[in-house]
Design an enzyme around this catalytic site. Structure first.
Site, PDB file in Angstrom:
ATOM      1  N   TYR A  81       2.287 -11.074   9.968  1.00  0.00           N
ATOM      2  CA  TYR A  81       0.981 -10.455   9.662  1.00  0.00           C
ATOM      3  C   TYR A  81       0.083 -10.504  10.892  1.00  0.00           C
ATOM      4  CZ  TYR A  81      -3.709 -10.191   7.495  1.00  0.00           C
ATOM      5  OH  TYR A  81      -5.006  -9.872   7.165  1.00  0.00           O
ATOM      6  N   SER A 119      -7.709  -9.185  11.741  1.00  0.00           N
ATOM      7  CA  SER A 119      -7.766 -10.505  11.105  1.00  0.00           C
ATOM      8  C   SER A 119      -7.938 -11.569  12.180  1.00  0.00           C
ATOM      9  CB  SER A 119      -6.458 -10.749  10.358  1.00  0.00           C
ATOM     10  OG  SER A 119      -6.338 -12.112  10.024  1.00  0.00           O
TER      11      SER A 119
HETATM   12  N1  LIG Z   1      -9.179 -11.100   2.316  1.00  0.00           N
HETATM   13  C1  LIG Z   1      -9.087 -11.772   3.450  1.00  0.00           C
HETATM   14  O1  LIG Z   1      -9.254 -13.017   3.472  1.00  0.00           O
HETATM   15  C2  LIG Z   1      -8.803 -11.066   4.731  1.00  0.00           C
HETATM   16  C3  LIG Z   1      -8.795 -11.827   5.915  1.00  0.00           C
HETATM   17  C4  LIG Z   1      -8.531 -11.185   7.111  1.00  0.00           C
HETATM   18  C5  LIG Z   1      -8.303  -9.812   7.130  1.00  0.00           C
HETATM   19  N2  LIG Z   1      -8.302  -9.117   5.967  1.00  0.00           N
HETATM   20  C6  LIG Z   1      -8.032  -7.678   6.051  1.00  0.00           C
HETATM   21  O2  LIG Z   1      -9.037  -6.965   5.356  1.00  0.00           O
HETATM   22  C7  LIG Z   1      -8.488  -5.753   4.816  1.00  0.00           C
HETATM   23  C8  LIG Z   1      -8.794  -5.669   3.328  1.00  0.00           C
HETATM   24  O3  LIG Z   1      -8.188  -6.804   2.717  1.00  0.00           O
HETATM   25  P1  LIG Z   1      -8.379  -7.218   1.186  1.00  0.00           P
HETATM   26  O4  LIG Z   1      -8.442  -8.690   1.153  1.00  0.00           O
HETATM   27  O5  LIG Z   1      -9.456  -6.389   0.575  1.00  0.00           O
HETATM   28  O6  LIG Z   1      -6.929  -6.802   0.643  1.00  0.00           O
HETATM   29  P2  LIG Z   1      -6.416  -6.229  -0.779  1.00  0.00           P
HETATM   30  O7  LIG Z   1      -7.327  -6.631  -1.868  1.00  0.00           O
HETATM   31  O8  LIG Z   1      -4.971  -6.593  -0.869  1.00  0.00           O
HETATM   32  O9  LIG Z   1      -6.540  -4.662  -0.529  1.00  0.00           O
HETATM   33  C9  LIG Z   1      -5.669  -4.066   0.379  1.00  0.00           C
HETATM   34  C10 LIG Z   1      -5.769  -2.571   0.253  1.00  0.00           C
HETATM   35  O10 LIG Z   1      -4.787  -1.985   1.120  1.00  0.00           O
HETATM   36  C11 LIG Z   1      -4.108  -0.979   0.416  1.00  0.00           C
HETATM   37  N3  LIG Z   1      -2.724  -0.803   0.863  1.00  0.00           N
HETATM   38  C12 LIG Z   1      -1.752  -1.748   0.934  1.00  0.00           C
HETATM   39  N4  LIG Z   1      -0.586  -1.180   1.296  1.00  0.00           N
HETATM   40  C13 LIG Z   1      -0.836   0.148   1.461  1.00  0.00           C
HETATM   41  C14 LIG Z   1      -0.046   1.276   1.822  1.00  0.00           C
HETATM   42  N5  LIG Z   1       1.277   1.167   2.057  1.00  0.00           N
HETATM   43  N6  LIG Z   1      -0.631   2.489   1.901  1.00  0.00           N
HETATM   44  C15 LIG Z   1      -1.939   2.642   1.630  1.00  0.00           C
HETATM   45  N7  LIG Z   1      -2.749   1.623   1.288  1.00  0.00           N
HETATM   46  C16 LIG Z   1      -2.199   0.391   1.202  1.00  0.00           C
HETATM   47  C17 LIG Z   1      -4.130  -1.441  -1.044  1.00  0.00           C
HETATM   48  O11 LIG Z   1      -4.109  -0.322  -1.912  1.00  0.00           O
HETATM   49  P3  LIG Z   1      -2.845   0.200  -2.750  1.00  0.00           P
HETATM   50  O12 LIG Z   1      -2.074  -0.985  -3.205  1.00  0.00           O
HETATM   51  O13 LIG Z   1      -3.518   0.993  -3.817  1.00  0.00           O
HETATM   52  O14 LIG Z   1      -2.120   1.072  -1.776  1.00  0.00           O
HETATM   53  C18 LIG Z   1      -5.502  -2.108  -1.156  1.00  0.00           C
HETATM   54  O15 LIG Z   1      -6.479  -1.157  -1.537  1.00  0.00           O
HETATM   55  C19 LIG Z   1      -6.988  -5.795   5.136  1.00  0.00           C
HETATM   56  O16 LIG Z   1      -6.721  -5.082   6.296  1.00  0.00           O
HETATM   57  C20 LIG Z   1      -6.735  -7.278   5.376  1.00  0.00           C
HETATM   58  O17 LIG Z   1      -5.603  -7.501   6.184  1.00  0.00           O
HETATM   59  C21 LIG Z   1      -8.556  -9.708   4.768  1.00  0.00           C
END
Ligand SMILES: NC(=O)c1ccc[n+]([C@@H]2O[C@H](COP(=O)([O-])OP(=O)(O)OC[C@H]3O[C@@H](n4cnc5c(N)ncnc54)[C@H](OP(=O)(O)O)[C@@H]3O)[C@@H](O)[C@H]2O)c1
Length: 229
Positions: free
Chosen positions: A148, A132
């Site tokens: 985070y 991130s």
């Molecule tokens: N969206 C943003 O603005 C943003 C910005 C910077 C970085 N990121 C990074 O990009 C990545 C994807 O983010 P996103 O926005 O798509 O997030 P999201 O919609 O919350 O998806 C997160 C995924 O991680 C899985 N997860 C969470 N806890 C888990 C666990 N204990 N074991 C296995 N899987 C787990 C969740 O699946 P389950 O709940 O089914 O386990 C879900 O599929 C993440 O690493 C996030 O930190 C996102």
């Protein structure tokens, strides 16, 4: 056709990246806890995709190896799953630290260890860690995101160190530090904020980067952001 494992595929960026990779003909193993999300993904993606209910906080190495052994080799691992801890520093509990670092750092690190014997066999392998901007050194920082961001900084550092340690192992390791992407994670943490990039767009970029960038990058921590935050 590559064998690809991607975490956090039940929703958001991981869902879209996994779907596209399967549609491109790669053999995809999608990991997450939420079986409903994974079943929906499988329904859309078809036979190129298999899934495993997998909790990064309680990794079941045996169940994972049962899925991976028949694949014989893993060409790409995308550590995409993430947990966004949003709390003022004084209120962060041990449970909070453990969850943030468990999902964002220890889980991916353990997964790499489990999959090590399968990575870099045949064509050059690629480990792509999803970081991130909060964990990118020198970036703008925001109150409430310390836990985070620190966990994301840890996976960025692992990326650089592992690339050096494994430089003779036929495996590249890179980290993309994402800026704001419109997903449920973002909407839950920052209601009303509109990100300039959709999950589908970022998923497509990650699918491309995961399958191609290891020919050009190794040990790189790269910002993938068009906005602040
Ligand atoms: N969206 C943003 O603005 C943003 C910005 C910077 C970085 N990121 C990074 O990009 C990545 C994807 O983010 P996103 O926005 O798509 O997030 P999201 O919609 O919350 O998806 C997160 C995924 O991680 C899985 N997860 C969470 N806890 C888990 C666990 N204990 N074991 C296995 N899987 C787990 C969740 O699946 P389950 O709940 O089914 O386990 C879900 O599929 C993440 O690493 C996030 O930190 C996102």
């Amino acid at each position: 056709m590559k064998n690809i494992i991607i975490t956090g595929a039940s929703r958001g960026i991981g869902y879209d990246a996994a779907l596209l990779l399967a549609q491109q003909g790669h053999r995809v193993l999608a990991l997450s806890r939420n079986e409903e999300g994974l079943k929906a993904l499988k329904e859309e993606a078809g036979e190129q995709l298999d899934f495993l209910v997998f909790d990064l906080l309680k990794p079941d190495a045996r169940a994972l190896l049962d899925k991976v052994k028949p694949m014989e080799q893993v060409d790409v691992l995308v550590n995409n799953a993430g947990y966004l801890l949003k709390k003022p520093f004084e209120e962060i509990t041990t449970t909070d630290w453990n969850r943030a670092f468990g999902v964002n750092f220890f889980g991916p690190a353990h997964l790499i260890q489990i999959l090590a014997p399968f990575l870099g066999k045949g064509e050059r392998g690629h480990i792509l860690n999803i970081g991130s901007m909060g964990g990118y050194q020198g970036s703008a920082k925001f109150p409430g995101l310390l836990g985070y961001s620190a966990s994301k900084a840890a996976i960025a550092n692992l990326t650089e160190c592992l690339a050096e340690e494994w430089k003779e192992n036929n495996v590249a390791c890179n980290c993309l530090c994402l800026g704001a992407v419109q997903t449920e994670m973002l909407a839950e943490a920052f209601p009303g904020f509109e990100a300039p990039v959709s999950a589908q767009k970022m998923g497509a970029f990650i699918a491309y980067f995961a399958t191609e960038a290891h020919h050009f990058f190794n040990g790189k921590v790269l910002p993938a952001s068009v906005s602040t935050p």
